[in-house]
Scaffold this active site. Structure first.
Site: not given
Ligand code: SAH
Ligand code: SF4
Length: 407
Positions: A129, A142, A149, A153, A156, A387
């Protein structure tokens, strides 16, 4: 076959477009691509079809212009290249766009595309996406760097999907090209050959590597794609308008500044190791001390080139005044901006978003300490483009889950 996510159907204003009939199809044959090659590789590719050595650089420059300034995805449109050579190029190489499986437009103008890339080697086709967020005076794309991944986290959605594979430089760059196609952001065919195409008035002005995946676990491909995206004779996106976000792959941070030279964003989200170990598990490998040390050494860091620290606001987890004060203490001496992101829920997520007053109080503390602390407005939530809500179609949400979230 068109696959639609149908998410927008529940919302009378959101649009879901089954785009595959209008969209260019993925190439039937498996020809090597010219997209995502650097200039030397492009010149070498010319050699493989018999272009004499002394013409290769010139041909590569012509192709570069057609591919990245004009956004052409059909050799026959390259009018300053002789017909025979065009035919030879078409015979040997592909410059086709990926297949658009779905396109959705949110009530707020945010667009989300689901793209399908053909299999690499023995693998299967993959879907990823890409999201476009229009704002006053700018438009941000974006971009995804991986399918899924490897990191997990806990807040996420992408993190719940196992890594399928890294995207190639072609696939990363193609997201920019096809988004510009769909937005009508390339100059039209009537623009005279060789004309300087102005960068003002463009719809895609900024790139953020914040889609699916961890870009620093796919360093070489991300680097190659971003160097092409910022090339002044091509897509010409300023490196100041390209931001790479990482969860904290410390050994690659310095190289990001040295070799790519883009802006850096760090997914911080917690101010103590014991909390960050849970939220961003890569912290166990590279704890806060190492991460912040790498930030202090980021090439070119200055007040004019600050690091963005992303901080997702999780109710009763990381949103106290004490956390805000500790955040300020931690970042002391680092030219920084703190981006507060209201948590975007997804089916099965164990967290809630902090109350609005809490987020504002948190922002005030950070702001009084001298840091810009914008609260990111969630965009495209109705089409699950916000995000952390991105996830491949293979594991798409069931309607029941979406309805529950839409609440
Ligand atoms: N993997 C990279 C880039 C992709 S995530 C990273 O972790 O930085 C892009 C951003 O979205 C990151 O700051 C991540 O922490 C945030 N993010 C992920 N899940 C989210 C959620 N459910 N609500 C708000 N932000 C989120
Ligand atoms: Fe991967 Fe989501 Fe963590 Fe970014 S925030 S490193 S996309 S698991």
């Amino acid at each position: 076959m068109a696959i639609t996510l149908e998410i927008g159907r529940d919302n009378p204003n959101a649009q879901t477009i089954a785009a595959s009939s209008a969209a260019p199809k993925a190439p039937a044959e498996d020809k090597p691509t010219l997209i995502g090659l650097d200039r030397e590789e492009l010149a070498a590719a010319m050699g493989t079809i018999g272009v004499p050595e002394k013409q290769r650089r010139m041909r590569a420059a012509q192709l570069w212009h057609w591919l990245y300034v004009r956004g052409v995805s059909d050799f026959s449109l390259m009018t300053n290249i002789a017909k025979d050579l065009r035919a030879q190029l078409a015979e040997a190489f592909s410059i086709a766009r990926p297949e658009i499986v779905d396109e959705q437009i949110s009530v707020d103008g945010t667009r989300k595309w689901l793209f399908r890339f053909p299999p690499r080697g023995a693998g299967r086709p993959v879907e990823i996406e890409t999201v476009y967020i229009p704002e006053e005076g700018r438009g941000t794309l974006c971009v995804s760097s991986q399918v899924g991944c490897t990191l997990t986290c806990t807040f996420c959605h992408t993190g719940t999907q196992k890594l399928v594979r890294n995207l190639t430089s072609e696939e990363i760059l193609s997201q920019i090209l096809i988004a510009r196609d769909r937005l009508g952001d390339f100059p039209d065919a009537s623009t005279p050959q060789g004309a300087i195409v102005p960068s003002e008035g463009r719809l895609v002005t900024n790139i953020v590597m914040m889609g699916m995946g961890e870009p620093l676990y796919n360093f070489e491909n991300v680097k190659k794609a971003l160097l092409i995206a910022s090339d002044g004779d091509g897509l010409s996106l300023s490196k100041r308008r390209i931001t790479l976000s990482t969860s904290g792959v410390v050994p690659e941070i310095f190289r990001t500044g040295e070799e790519i030279g883009c802006m850096l964003a760090i997914s911080l989200h917690a101010v103590r190791d014991e909390d960050r170990d849970i939220l961003v598990p890569i912290n166990k490998k590279w704890p806060l001390k190492d991460l912040l040390e790498a930030c202090r050494n980021y090439p070119g860091l200055s007040n004019a080139k600050r690091i963005t620290f992303e901080y997702v606001m999780l109710k009763d987890i990381n949103d106290s005044n004490k956390d805000a004060l500790e955040l300020v203490r931690l970042l002391k001496g680092i030219p920084a901006k703190i981006n507060l992101i209201p948590f975007n829920p997804w089916p099965g997520s164990q967290y809630g978003c902090s109350d609005w007053e809490r987020i504002e109080e948190f922002a005030d503390i950070v702001n009084r300490a001298g840091y810009a602390s914008p609260i990111r407005t969630p965009r495209g939530r109705d089409i699950f483009a916000a995000c952390g809500q991105l996830k491949s179609a293979s594991e798409r949400m069931r309607k029941k889950d979406r309805d529950a979230l839409a609440g």
